[in-house]
Each structure stands twice: as structure tokens, then as C-alpha cells.
Write a protein that holds these residues in place. Structure first.
Motif, PDB file in Angstrom:
ATOM      1  N   GLU A 164     -12.336  28.414  -6.058  1.00 14.72           N
ATOM      2  CA  GLU A 164     -13.716  28.880  -5.916  1.00 14.72           C
ATOM      3  C   GLU A 164     -14.244  29.354  -7.271  1.00 14.72           C
ATOM      4  O   GLU A 164     -13.592  30.114  -7.988  1.00 14.72           O
ATOM      5  N   GLY A 165     -15.425  28.857  -7.622  1.00 15.48           N
ATOM      6  CA  GLY A 165     -16.042  29.238  -8.883  1.00 15.48           C
ATOM      7  C   GLY A 165     -15.484  28.507 -10.086  1.00 15.48           C
ATOM      8  O   GLY A 165     -15.870  28.782 -11.225  1.00 15.48           O
ATOM      9  N   LYS A 166     -14.597  27.543  -9.863  1.00 15.92           N
ATOM     10  CA  LYS A 166     -13.959  26.818 -10.957  1.00 15.92           C
ATOM     11  C   LYS A 166     -14.556  25.409 -11.105  1.00 15.92           C
ATOM     12  O   LYS A 166     -15.211  24.888 -10.208  1.00 15.92           O
ATOM     13  N   THR A 167     -14.304  24.824 -12.257  1.00 13.09           N
ATOM     14  CA  THR A 167     -14.648  23.425 -12.500  1.00 13.09           C
ATOM     15  C   THR A 167     -13.416  22.587 -12.211  1.00 13.09           C
ATOM     16  O   THR A 167     -12.366  22.779 -12.824  1.00 13.09           O
ATOM     17  N   VAL A 168     -13.541  21.668 -11.256  1.00 12.82           N
ATOM     18  CA  VAL A 168     -12.387  20.906 -10.796  1.00 12.82           C
ATOM     19  C   VAL A 168     -12.649  19.416 -10.979  1.00 12.82           C
ATOM     20  O   VAL A 168     -13.656  18.888 -10.507  1.00 12.82           O
ATOM     21  N   ALA A 169     -11.751  18.756 -11.658  1.00 18.36           N
ATOM     22  CA  ALA A 169     -11.875  17.322 -11.919  1.00 18.36           C
ATOM     23  C   ALA A 169     -11.317  16.524 -10.749  1.00 18.36           C
ATOM     24  O   ALA A 169     -10.361  16.944 -10.097  1.00 18.36           O
ATOM     25  N   THR A 170     -11.921  15.373 -10.499  1.00 17.71           N
ATOM     26  CA  THR A 170     -11.415  14.452  -9.491  1.00 17.71           C
ATOM     27  C   THR A 170     -12.010  13.072  -9.742  1.00 17.71           C
ATOM     28  O   THR A 170     -12.717  12.864 -10.729  1.00 17.71           O
ATOM     29  N   ARG A 171     -11.767  12.164  -8.841  1.00 19.48           N
ATOM     30  CA  ARG A 171     -12.222  10.793  -9.009  1.00 19.48           C
ATOM     31  C   ARG A 171     -13.511  10.555  -8.242  1.00 19.48           C
ATOM     32  O   ARG A 171     -13.691  11.029  -7.125  1.00 19.48           O
ATOM     33  N   LEU A 172     -14.414   9.804  -8.850  1.00 17.82           N
ATOM     34  CA  LEU A 172     -15.702   9.496  -8.243  1.00 17.82           C
ATOM     35  C   LEU A 172     -15.515   8.714  -6.942  1.00 17.82           C
ATOM     36  O   LEU A 172     -14.798   7.722  -6.893  1.00 17.82           O
ATOM     37  N   GLY A 173     -16.153   9.197  -5.876  1.00 15.16           N
ATOM     38  CA  GLY A 173     -16.106   8.509  -4.594  1.00 15.16           C
ATOM     39  C   GLY A 173     -14.852   8.755  -3.786  1.00 15.16           C
ATOM     40  O   GLY A 173     -14.632   8.081  -2.778  1.00 15.16           O
ATOM     41  N   SER A 174     -14.029   9.715  -4.182  1.00 13.19           N
ATOM     42  CA  SER A 174     -12.743   9.947  -3.515  1.00 13.19           C
ATOM     43  C   SER A 174     -12.875  10.927  -2.360  1.00 13.19           C
ATOM     44  O   SER A 174     -13.847  11.683  -2.257  1.00 13.19           O
ATOM     45  N   THR A 175     -11.859  10.946  -1.500  1.00  7.98           N
ATOM     46  CA  THR A 175     -11.838  11.903  -0.405  1.00  7.98           C
ATOM     47  C   THR A 175     -11.634  13.324  -0.920  1.00  7.98           C
ATOM     48  O   THR A 175     -12.036  14.284  -0.253  1.00  7.98           O
ATOM     49  N   SER A 176     -11.035  13.479  -2.084  1.00  4.81           N
ATOM     50  CA  SER A 176     -10.848  14.821  -2.643  1.00  4.81           C
ATOM     51  C   SER A 176     -12.183  15.431  -3.062  1.00  4.81           C
ATOM     52  O   SER A 176     -12.385  16.645  -2.937  1.00  4.81           O
ATOM     53  N   ALA A 177     -13.111  14.611  -3.539  1.00  7.63           N
ATOM     54  CA  ALA A 177     -14.442  15.104  -3.885  1.00  7.63           C
ATOM     55  C   ALA A 177     -15.157  15.595  -2.630  1.00  7.63           C
ATOM     56  O   ALA A 177     -15.797  16.657  -2.625  1.00  7.63           O
ATOM     57  N   ALA A 178     -15.049  14.821  -1.544  1.00  2.73           N
ATOM     58  CA  ALA A 178     -15.662  15.225  -0.280  1.00  2.73           C
ATOM     59  C   ALA A 178     -14.998  16.494   0.272  1.00  2.73           C
ATOM     60  O   ALA A 178     -15.679  17.375   0.812  1.00  2.73           O
ATOM     61  N   TYR A 179     -13.682  16.573   0.108  1.00  2.00           N
ATOM     62  CA  TYR A 179     -12.950  17.748   0.589  1.00  2.00           C
ATOM     63  C   TYR A 179     -13.427  19.013  -0.117  1.00  2.00           C
ATOM     64  O   TYR A 179     -13.608  20.063   0.520  1.00  2.00           O
ATOM     65  N   MET A 180     -13.640  18.928  -1.410  1.00  2.00           N
ATOM     66  CA  MET A 180     -14.115  20.098  -2.161  1.00  2.00           C
ATOM     67  C   MET A 180     -15.463  20.581  -1.659  1.00  2.00           C
ATOM     68  O   MET A 180     -15.682  21.773  -1.450  1.00  2.00           O
ATOM     69  N   LYS A 181     -16.377  19.646  -1.461  1.00  2.00           N
ATOM     70  CA  LYS A 181     -17.725  20.014  -1.017  1.00  2.00           C
ATOM     71  C   LYS A 181     -17.711  20.671   0.355  1.00  2.00           C
ATOM     72  O   LYS A 181     -18.524  21.546   0.651  1.00  2.00           O
TER      73      LYS A 181
END
Length: 254
Positions: free
Chosen positions: A137-154
């Protein structure tokens, strides 16, 4: 005579209709060759080595094609272009560590699952402040564009800044150079990267959002879905799947 000619015409018309029906059934047959999309940087599933594309997924789709009796033409693209390419018919199938989601099911078809995965957090080795998902929370987190991990973060992390990259090496580099605090991505890839690149990063926390990978297939190809599933069953039964798994992960699946 006129009555006889009429009967002949009717019989010919009926015969023509039956032939058309046989042709229509042939439309469901498998093609000789299918176009398969994949990514280029998802080690150890698909990546380029010595000028050739290799990896777990590449070996798997070749084994499936051999068993099902068709050829494949491999095409590479960025991960975020795979689903749109399947929708437009540019690709017949795709294999790229593609997680099964309800949203994607609206756009594509899936084979049966072939790999169980989840999400892992990677941070710099000297970082002791991030120990789990709640610390992002409150951090900048890198991931891959269009991935399920990006959706999970949101969906699951408040006040997080997801930096999405087209190429995975850019995401890892962002963590290493300090422009991102952590990476959240598929656990097999995070672990493989850390194990093969030295002591720059470490894995923290648990395995999050367990998910299955499957072969993605453009909609409307029921015979292809069936053939792929049958081939997957066969290579799992005859030991081919175990051999591929052990080749890339150093052990047989549990």
C-alpha cells in the motif's frame, strides 16, 4: 415423360442437399496448421535463446501439436496483444502463461488447465520494510502490461501505483534501479529470475491469487478445443508432460 423428368429433378436436388450436408460437417475438421502466438520474455515458459524460442510453453505446445496431428506456426508479440489478436483471428491459439479469468472467457476459449501458478512479490535484497501484500500500500509496484497481477493490484491493494511494462525485463530493472519498490508477478517467473540473476532481489510474503494457466484458443473452434484437451490428457498420461516439467523446473510436478 414430364412426370419422369420432374421426379429426376427432385432426386437430383435431394442428392445435392445431402452432399452439402457432408461438406458442412467437414468444416469442423482440424486444419493442417495453426498459428500460435506467444510472448518473448516470460522465462522459463517462453524466451529466446541462441536465436530460437524455447521454454516450457514452447515444448508443451509442440508436444500437444504432435499428439493432435497438426503443425504450428509460432508468432511472437507483446503479452497485451495476444487476446486482441485471438479476437480478430490473427492467431488461432496462444500459449504464454495465460491465466484463466472470467473476463477473458468472454473474449476467448480455453483448453483445460495445464499449470497451477500464483503471484509472488520480489523486492531488493536489502529491503526489509516490505514483507507481504499489505506492505505494498502506497508503494510503486512494477508488473507486466495486461497481466492478472495488474488487475489483482487494482482490486486488492489500496493506494498502490502499478507501473506496467510491456517487457518483463523492464519491470525487474525498475525494481533493481529503485524506480519501483517491488514487483508483483507470476511466481514461477519471479523465482526463476531471482535464481538465475544473482543476489539482487528476494521473494517475500506468501503465494497470492492461485491461478491456472491454459492454452488460449480463438472462439468458435470447438473441434480444436477438443483435440487440444485430448492431447493434453495423453501427454500427461504417457509421461511427456512430466519430462517437460522436469526439464524446466528441475523436478516433476507434485
Amino acid at each position: 415423360m414430364l412426370l419422369l423428368l420432374g421426379l429426376i429433378s427432385m432426386l437430383a436436388a435431394c442428392g445435392g442437399g445431402e452432399e452439402t450436408g457432408a461438406d458442412a460437417e467437414g468444416d469442423g475438421e482440424l486444419k493442417d496448421t495453426y498459428t500460435v502466438a506467444s510472448d518473448t520474455s516470460f522465462v522459463p515458459f517462453e524466451f529466446k535463446e541462441d536465436g530460437e524460442y524455447v521454454g516450457f510453453d514452447i515444448d508443451l505446445i509442440n508436444a500437444v501439436a504432435d499428439e493432435a496431428g497438426f503443425e504450428i506456426e509460432l508468432e511472437t508479440t507483446n503479452f497485451d496483444g495476444i487476446i486482441p489478436g485471438l479476437q480478430t483471428g490473427s492467431f488461432d491459439m496462444a500459449v504464454a502463461g495465460i491465466g484463466i479469468t472470467e473476463e477473458r472467457k468472454k473474449k476467448i476459449d480455453y483448453s483445460d488447465p495445464y499449470f497451477e501458478s500464483g503471484l509472488a512479490i520480489g523486492v531488493p535484497k536489502n529491503n526489509d520494510s516490505i514483507k507481504g501484500i499489505e506492505d505494498l500500500e502506497g508503494k510503486t509496484v512494477a508488473t507486466r502490461l495486461g497481466s492478472t497481477s495488474a488487475a489483482y493490484m487494482k482490486e486488492n491493494i489500496d493506494n498502490v501505483d502499478p507501473n506496467q511494462y510491456e517487457q518483463l525485463d523492464q519491470a525487474y530493472l525498475a525494481v533493481e534501479n529503485g524506480s519501483a519498490d517491488a514487483i508483483l508477478y507470476d511466481a514461477p517467473n519471479v523465482n526463476y529470475y531471482i535464481n538465475t540473476t544473482g543476489d539482487k532481489l528476494k521473494v517475500v510474503g506468501d503465494l497470492y491469487k492461485a491461478e491456472d494457466y491454459a492454452i488460449a484458443i480463438s472462439q468458435g473452434q470447438e473441434e480444436l478445443v477438443k483435440a487440444v484437451n485430448n492431447a493434453l490428457d495423453t501427454i500427461k498420461e504417457n509421461g511427456t508432460y512430466d519430462e517437460i516439467y522436469e526439464k524446466w523446473f528441475g523436478k516433476k510436478p507434485e
